[in-house]
Write a protein that holds these residues in place. Structure first.
Motif, PDB file in Angstrom:
ATOM      1  N   TYR A  43     -10.040  -3.264   4.837  1.00 48.30           N
ATOM      2  CA  TYR A  43      -9.500  -3.347   6.317  1.00 48.30           C
ATOM      3  C   TYR A  43      -8.013  -2.466   6.227  1.00 48.30           C
ATOM      4  CZ  TYR A  43      -7.304  -5.103  10.313  1.00 48.30           C
ATOM      5  OH  TYR A  43      -6.467  -4.948  11.485  1.00 48.30           O
ATOM      6  N   LEU A  44      -7.161  -2.483   5.174  1.00 52.03           N
ATOM      7  CA  LEU A  44      -6.343  -1.772   5.240  1.00 52.03           C
ATOM      8  C   LEU A  44      -6.049  -0.364   5.026  1.00 52.03           C
ATOM      9  CD1 LEU A  44      -4.212  -4.111   2.820  1.00 52.03           C
ATOM     10  CD2 LEU A  44      -3.711  -3.743   5.093  1.00 52.03           C
ATOM     11  N   HIS A  45      -7.439   0.275   4.547  1.00 56.67           N
ATOM     12  CA  HIS A  45      -7.606   1.589   4.279  1.00 56.67           C
ATOM     13  C   HIS A  45      -8.307   1.746   5.897  1.00 56.67           C
ATOM     14  CE1 HIS A  45     -10.100   5.165   2.885  1.00 56.67           C
ATOM     15  NE2 HIS A  45     -10.883   4.695   3.839  1.00 56.67           N
ATOM     16  N   HIS A  46      -8.834   0.969   6.401  1.00 56.50           N
ATOM     17  CA  HIS A  46      -9.394   1.416   7.920  1.00 56.50           C
ATOM     18  C   HIS A  46      -8.299   1.718   8.733  1.00 56.50           C
ATOM     19  CE1 HIS A  46     -11.103   1.024  11.697  1.00 56.50           C
ATOM     20  NE2 HIS A  46     -10.581  -0.275  11.901  1.00 56.50           N
ATOM     21  N   VAL A  47      -7.381   0.668   8.721  1.00 54.84           N
ATOM     22  CA  VAL A  47      -6.496   0.539  10.001  1.00 54.84           C
ATOM     23  C   VAL A  47      -5.374   1.751   9.437  1.00 54.84           C
ATOM     24  CG1 VAL A  47      -6.604  -1.772  10.766  1.00 54.84           C
ATOM     25  CG2 VAL A  47      -5.269  -1.100   8.778  1.00 54.84           C
ATOM     26  N   PHE A  48      -5.133   2.114   8.397  1.00 51.63           N
ATOM     27  CA  PHE A  48      -4.398   3.244   7.978  1.00 51.63           C
ATOM     28  C   PHE A  48      -4.805   4.534   8.423  1.00 51.63           C
ATOM     29  CE2 PHE A  48      -2.562   6.547   5.504  1.00 51.63           C
ATOM     30  CZ  PHE A  48      -1.009   6.414   5.941  1.00 51.63           C
ATOM     31  N   ARG A  49      -6.125   4.942   8.092  1.00 50.10           N
ATOM     32  CA  ARG A  49      -6.874   5.848   8.506  1.00 50.10           C
ATOM     33  C   ARG A  49      -6.923   6.122  10.138  1.00 50.10           C
ATOM     34  NH1 ARG A  49      -9.135   8.717   3.806  1.00 50.10           N
ATOM     35  NH2 ARG A  49      -9.893  10.215   5.288  1.00 50.10           N
ATOM     36  N   ALA A  50      -7.089   4.742  10.604  1.00 51.43           N
ATOM     37  CA  ALA A  50      -7.110   4.967  12.353  1.00 51.43           C
ATOM     38  C   ALA A  50      -5.967   4.995  13.019  1.00 51.43           C
ATOM     39  CB  ALA A  50      -7.973   3.606  12.510  1.00 51.43           C
ATOM     40  N   GLN A  51      -4.805   5.093  12.045  1.00 48.74           N
ATOM     41  CA  GLN A  51      -3.355   5.123  12.625  1.00 48.74           C
ATOM     42  C   GLN A  51      -2.730   3.948  13.434  1.00 48.74           C
ATOM     43  OE1 GLN A  51      -3.177   8.921  14.217  1.00 48.74           O
ATOM     44  NE2 GLN A  51      -2.591   9.664  12.242  1.00 48.74           N
ATOM     45  N   GLU A  52      -3.569   2.634  13.225  1.00 50.67           N
ATOM     46  CA  GLU A  52      -3.266   1.601  13.856  1.00 50.67           C
ATOM     47  C   GLU A  52      -1.649   1.343  13.273  1.00 50.67           C
ATOM     48  OE1 GLU A  52      -4.554   0.234  16.311  1.00 50.67           O
ATOM     49  OE2 GLU A  52      -6.635   1.375  16.453  1.00 50.67           O
ATOM     50  N   ILE A  53      -0.938   0.498  14.546  1.00 49.22           N
ATOM     51  CA  ILE A  53       0.407   0.028  13.702  1.00 49.22           C
ATOM     52  C   ILE A  53       0.450  -0.937  12.961  1.00 49.22           C
ATOM     53  CG2 ILE A  53       2.458  -1.038  15.046  1.00 49.22           C
ATOM     54  CD1 ILE A  53       1.556   0.723  17.614  1.00 49.22           C
ATOM     55  N   ILE A  54      -0.608  -1.934  13.120  1.00 49.11           N
ATOM     56  CA  ILE A  54      -0.764  -2.725  12.184  1.00 49.11           C
ATOM     57  C   ILE A  54      -0.553  -2.603  10.410  1.00 49.11           C
ATOM     58  CG2 ILE A  54      -3.237  -3.192  11.850  1.00 49.11           C
ATOM     59  CD1 ILE A  54      -2.638  -6.213  11.847  1.00 49.11           C
ATOM     60  N   ALA A  55      -0.998  -1.127  10.395  1.00 48.36           N
ATOM     61  CA  ALA A  55      -1.091  -0.772   8.887  1.00 48.36           C
ATOM     62  C   ALA A  55       0.231  -0.536   8.537  1.00 48.36           C
ATOM     63  CB  ALA A  55      -1.818   0.751   8.972  1.00 48.36           C
ATOM     64  N   TRP A  83       5.322  -4.837   4.876  1.00 52.75           N
ATOM     65  CA  TRP A  83       5.670  -6.260   4.383  1.00 52.75           C
ATOM     66  C   TRP A  83       5.182  -6.395   3.230  1.00 52.75           C
ATOM     67  CZ3 TRP A  83       5.365 -10.814   8.444  1.00 52.75           C
ATOM     68  CH2 TRP A  83       5.674 -12.079   7.756  1.00 52.75           C
ATOM     69  N   HIS A  84       4.136  -5.949   2.719  1.00 49.23           N
ATOM     70  CA  HIS A  84       3.687  -6.150   1.197  1.00 49.23           C
ATOM     71  C   HIS A  84       4.747  -5.498   0.354  1.00 49.23           C
ATOM     72  CE1 HIS A  84       1.551  -5.898  -2.535  1.00 49.23           C
ATOM     73  NE2 HIS A  84       1.902  -4.844  -2.528  1.00 49.23           N
ATOM     74  N   ASN A  85       5.154  -4.142   0.711  1.00 52.82           N
ATOM     75  CA  ASN A  85       6.266  -3.469  -0.326  1.00 52.82           C
ATOM     76  C   ASN A  85       7.514  -4.076  -0.085  1.00 52.82           C
ATOM     77  OD1 ASN A  85       4.234  -1.197  -0.895  1.00 52.82           O
ATOM     78  ND2 ASN A  85       5.165   0.196   0.337  1.00 52.82           N
ATOM     79  N   LEU A  86       7.966  -4.723   0.661  1.00 55.16           N
ATOM     80  CA  LEU A  86       9.226  -5.424   0.906  1.00 55.16           C
ATOM     81  C   LEU A  86       9.278  -6.521  -0.307  1.00 55.16           C
ATOM     82  CD1 LEU A  86      10.755  -4.707   4.245  1.00 55.16           C
ATOM     83  CD2 LEU A  86      11.520  -3.805   2.294  1.00 55.16           C
ATOM     84  N   HIS A  87       7.945  -7.359  -0.047  1.00 49.70           N
ATOM     85  CA  HIS A  87       7.759  -8.733  -0.499  1.00 49.70           C
ATOM     86  C   HIS A  87       7.768  -8.395  -2.212  1.00 49.70           C
ATOM     87  CE1 HIS A  87       5.767 -12.447  -1.032  1.00 49.70           C
ATOM     88  NE2 HIS A  87       5.259 -11.700  -2.291  1.00 49.70           N
ATOM     89  N   TYR A  88       7.017  -7.144  -2.548  1.00 49.05           N
ATOM     90  CA  TYR A  88       6.741  -6.906  -3.754  1.00 49.05           C
ATOM     91  C   TYR A  88       8.269  -6.694  -4.579  1.00 49.05           C
ATOM     92  CZ  TYR A  88       6.355  -3.850  -8.120  1.00 49.05           C
ATOM     93  OH  TYR A  88       6.575  -3.290  -9.205  1.00 49.05           O
ATOM     94  N   TYR A  89       9.104  -6.028  -3.643  1.00 54.21           N
ATOM     95  CA  TYR A  89      10.519  -5.705  -4.311  1.00 54.21           C
ATOM     96  C   TYR A  89      11.346  -6.777  -4.388  1.00 54.21           C
ATOM     97  CZ  TYR A  89      10.750  -0.464  -4.211  1.00 54.21           C
ATOM     98  OH  TYR A  89      10.725   1.054  -4.354  1.00 54.21           O
ATOM     99  N   GLN A  90      11.342  -7.889  -3.499  1.00 54.55           N
ATOM    100  CA  GLN A  90      11.920  -9.100  -3.582  1.00 54.55           C
ATOM    101  C   GLN A  90      11.423  -9.842  -4.611  1.00 54.55           C
ATOM    102  OE1 GLN A  90      14.848  -9.237  -2.058  1.00 54.55           O
ATOM    103  NE2 GLN A  90      14.770  -7.779  -0.585  1.00 54.55           N
ATOM    104  N   GLU A  91      10.149  -9.761  -4.860  1.00 58.09           N
ATOM    105  CA  GLU A  91       9.474 -10.391  -6.005  1.00 58.09           C
ATOM    106  C   GLU A  91      10.116  -9.858  -7.453  1.00 58.09           C
ATOM    107  OE1 GLU A  91       5.426 -10.707  -6.411  1.00 58.09           O
ATOM    108  OE2 GLU A  91       5.350 -12.614  -5.578  1.00 58.09           O
ATOM    109  N   LEU A  92      10.201  -8.640  -7.654  1.00 63.79           N
ATOM    110  CA  LEU A  92      10.700  -8.069  -8.568  1.00 63.79           C
ATOM    111  C   LEU A  92      12.113  -8.591  -8.927  1.00 63.79           C
ATOM    112  CD1 LEU A  92       9.875  -5.653 -10.388  1.00 63.79           C
ATOM    113  CD2 LEU A  92      11.104  -4.192  -8.854  1.00 63.79           C
ATOM    114  N   MET A  93      12.943  -8.562  -7.679  1.00 64.88           N
ATOM    115  CA  MET A  93      14.368  -9.206  -7.821  1.00 64.88           C
ATOM    116  C   MET A  93      14.374 -10.309  -8.497  1.00 64.88           C
ATOM    117  SD  MET A  93      15.397  -5.997  -7.044  1.00 64.88           S
ATOM    118  CE  MET A  93      17.106  -6.157  -7.434  1.00 64.88           C
ATOM    119  N   ALA A  94      13.521 -11.236  -7.871  1.00 64.56           N
ATOM    120  CA  ALA A  94      13.390 -12.724  -8.169  1.00 64.56           C
ATOM    121  C   ALA A  94      13.103 -12.859  -9.731  1.00 64.56           C
ATOM    122  CB  ALA A  94      12.661 -13.422  -7.220  1.00 64.56           C
TER     123      ALA A  94
END
Length: 376
Positions: A317-329, A335-346
């Motif tokens: 799904y993430l591949h599809h919406v990114f290729r379709a240039q949908e804003i939700i991508a 959100w995922h990347n920021l979550h990953y960074y904050q998990e790294l800090m924690a």
């Protein structure tokens, strides 16, 4: 009674430190990663979503906000926190870096910098005094001194000249900042990759006296090895009892290496910008969601991740919406990347508190070295 700005160092493990910065708008757990909200928004994110990732503080940008919508307008509308609906602490950078990197036809003098806006060509002047005024109008909790950040590579003479000018501007910034209970002013160490200049800069800043200290002028093209060489000694030149902020860094392994060398705070556009360009940070390294291998993959980006992108959506799904240039991508990947960074800090905060940071670091690098999960 205004709550004072304080820093409480809770634990150390080697050079790595964990602690808490207290401000009137809430506590900042360190090591802290600050998402960048350049123009009064963390791109593709709602403020509540940024807080949900675990971020205690975000960064705003003096240069961009002074040009549009202007600091005066933000002040009239109740300050930056109300304007962008972020209730936690905000750090604003001084505008110096953007003037050097973005502005057209700039002219540098002892007084400050005159430049043309990259938006409409209008002329502006930024001085230490004006930078302090803009940051006061914005109402930010942590204010940065106005400095000159020369792009590397530069000659030793050029780096020395810029550093000494920045130290004179630091003194003027402190005078213009005045007495603002509950608000903090951070000085910025410069000096390129030259130890003597970095030490000279640190001594000048300590003589002026600040609430926190930044290591500036890195992550500007010198490469990780040169950056780590500077960080092997630069944080040690700064007071132990004040927060240390490495500006504009960076990639996950840059962040871990900086914390291992005594840094408490970092910011970078990387997790948000990468989210918008399909680059995803996971425990096993970087995933490029654009790649065709994800088109039929029903698995999440990261099995262990609890962010909405991983909980509710497949790689397909993430591949599809990114290729379709949908804003939700952009929304989900950011959100995922920021979550990953904050998990790294924690993860680092817990490891430092429990005295197992070296083991944590080893496991972090080993997991990333595995690379992404095999294709189906």
């Amino acid at each position: 009674m205004t709550v004072a700005f304080t820093f409480d160092l809770k634990a150390t493990d080697g050079k790595a430190r964990s602690g808490v910065i207290s401000t009137p708008r809430g506590e900042i757990r360190t090591p802290a990663f600050m998402p960048v909200g350049t123009a009064a928004t963390v791109k593709a994110m709602m403020p509540d979503s940024v807080a949900a990732t675990g971020a205690d503080i975000i960064l705003g940008n003096t240069y961009h906000l002074m040009l549009r919508p202007t600091a005066e307008r933000i002040d009239r509308l109740g300050g930056l926190h109300r304007f962008m609906n972020w209730q936690g602490p905000i750090l604003t950078d001084s505008g110096g870096f953007q003037v050097m990197s973005l502005a057209e036809l700039r002219k540098l003098t002892e007084e400050g910098v005159t430049f043309k806006s990259h938006i409409d060509g209008s002329r502006h002047t930024l001085t230490p005094e004006r930078s302090m005024e803009i940051q006061r109008l914005l109402g930010s909790d942590i204010v940065m001194c106005f400095d000159e950040c020369p792009a590397l590579p530069a000659t030793d003479a050029e780096v020395a000249r810029a550093m000494r000018l920045s130290m004179r501007w630091a003194e003027r910034s402190k005078a213009a900042f005045g007495d603002r209970p509950g608000h903090a002013l951070f000085g910025i160490m410069q000096g390129g990759v030259t130890r003597e200049l970095r030490e000279e800069s640190a001594e000048a800043l300590k003589a002026i006296g600040f609430d926190g200290y930044a290591v500036g002028g890195l992550a500007v093209g010198e490469g990780q090895e040169a950056m780590f060489d500077v960080l092997d000694y630069a944080p040690d030149c700064l007071p132990v009892d004040k927060p240390r902020y490495l500006m504009g860094v960076g990639k996950p392994d840059d962040i871990v290496g900086a914390v291992a060398r005594g840094i408490d705070m970092m910011d970078c556009v990387l997790p948000t910008r990468s989210g918008r360009t399909g680059q995803v940070f996971t425990r096993r390294g970087v995933v490029n969601i654009k790649n065709a291998r994800h088109a039929d993959d029903p698995r999440p980006l990261d099995e262990q991740c609890t962010c909405p992108a991983c909980r509710n959506y497949s790689r397909a799904y993430l591949h599809h919406v990114f290729r379709a240039q949908e804003i939700i991508a952009s929304m989900l990947l950011t959100w995922h990347n920021l979550h990953y960074y904050q998990e790294l800090m924690a993860g680092m905060r817990a490891a430092i508190a429990e005295g197992r940071f070296a083991d944590w670091q080893e496991a972090f690098h080993a997991q990333r070295a595995q690379g992404d999960i095999p294709p189906l």
